[in-house]
Design an enzyme around this catalytic site. Sequence first.
Site, PDB file in Angstrom:
ATOM      1  N   TYR A   1      -3.064  -0.372   0.666  1.00  0.00           N
ATOM      2  CA  TYR A   1      -2.651   1.024   0.494  1.00  0.00           C
ATOM      3  C   TYR A   1      -2.567   1.371  -0.994  1.00  0.00           C
ATOM      4  CZ  TYR A   1       0.550   5.046   0.434  1.00  0.00           C
ATOM      5  OH  TYR A   1       1.140   6.268   0.204  1.00  0.00           O
TER       6      TYR A   1
ATOM      7  N   SER B   1       0.302   8.190  -4.904  1.00  0.00           N
ATOM      8  CA  SER B   1       1.561   7.507  -4.607  1.00  0.00           C
ATOM      9  C   SER B   1       1.953   6.635  -5.777  1.00  0.00           C
ATOM     10  CB  SER B   1       1.412   6.638  -3.359  1.00  0.00           C
ATOM     11  OG  SER B   1       2.587   5.874  -3.132  1.00  0.00           O
TER      12      SER B   1
END
Length: 272
Positions: free
Chosen positions: A167, A156
């Site tokens: 995250y 990501s």
Amino acid sequence: MTVHTGRFAGKAVLVTGAAQGIGRAVAERIAAEGGEVVLVDRAELVHGVAEALREAGGTAHGVTVHSVPVHSVTADLEAYDGAVDAVGAALAAAGRIDVVVNNVGGTIWAKPFEHYTAEEIEKEVRRSLFPTLWTCRAALPHLIAQGSGTIVNVSSVATRGVNRVPYAAAKGGVGAITTALALEAAPHGVRVVATAPGGTEAPPRAVQRGPLPQTEQEKAWYQQIVDQTVDSSLLKRYGTLDEQAAAICFLASDEASYITGTILPVAGGDLG
């Protein structure tokens, strides 16, 4: 969108997180391009997704491949045993694995780091790092033994993003897995690559990753993520599932045979 009919003919492809979102889009495209696909997810709805694809004759993006087998497996990839079981089931169903697409992951909570509890931090890391780590470990011996194969991880660009530090840490780990494992795997004829998606439009999730924002503060924190994502993109928009699947399938295909150890941002110019 252009579909390359037959691009994955003769190949068996394992796709994790395939019940919805990017994973489902990838699985549909692999089937449409002639690959035998094994859909893996911990949600039971993955079996319905596979059945729908079989009933459609492997149809995706207007292309139908009637002879392509579609399999489905439920497994909790946050545990090593779950990854081993998933890989074993894929091998039993398809006889071999040529490509592994590690797609499991996603932000559970959206808030500044000082508001995360220790338990929430650990859950974020387990959700977005360990499924890729364990599935790579479970699949790698089989790829090495056959002397070929490709692993495509989904990282990501949120490694540089607001209100999701745990995250970001997990997806940064996915990037590190990709570059480090590529060095070890290359002598065995195995490529390891990744995409780094940006914000991606998708239908509402059938199974939520975590609680939806409830309070005005939680909604504001989530909106900060949306605003920063769009602002960081040179194209000033979210991507589509088709755009993410196209990049993943390119890297998974023989067209990318001279690419390994590379992380491809698919985020409208946002490099993370």
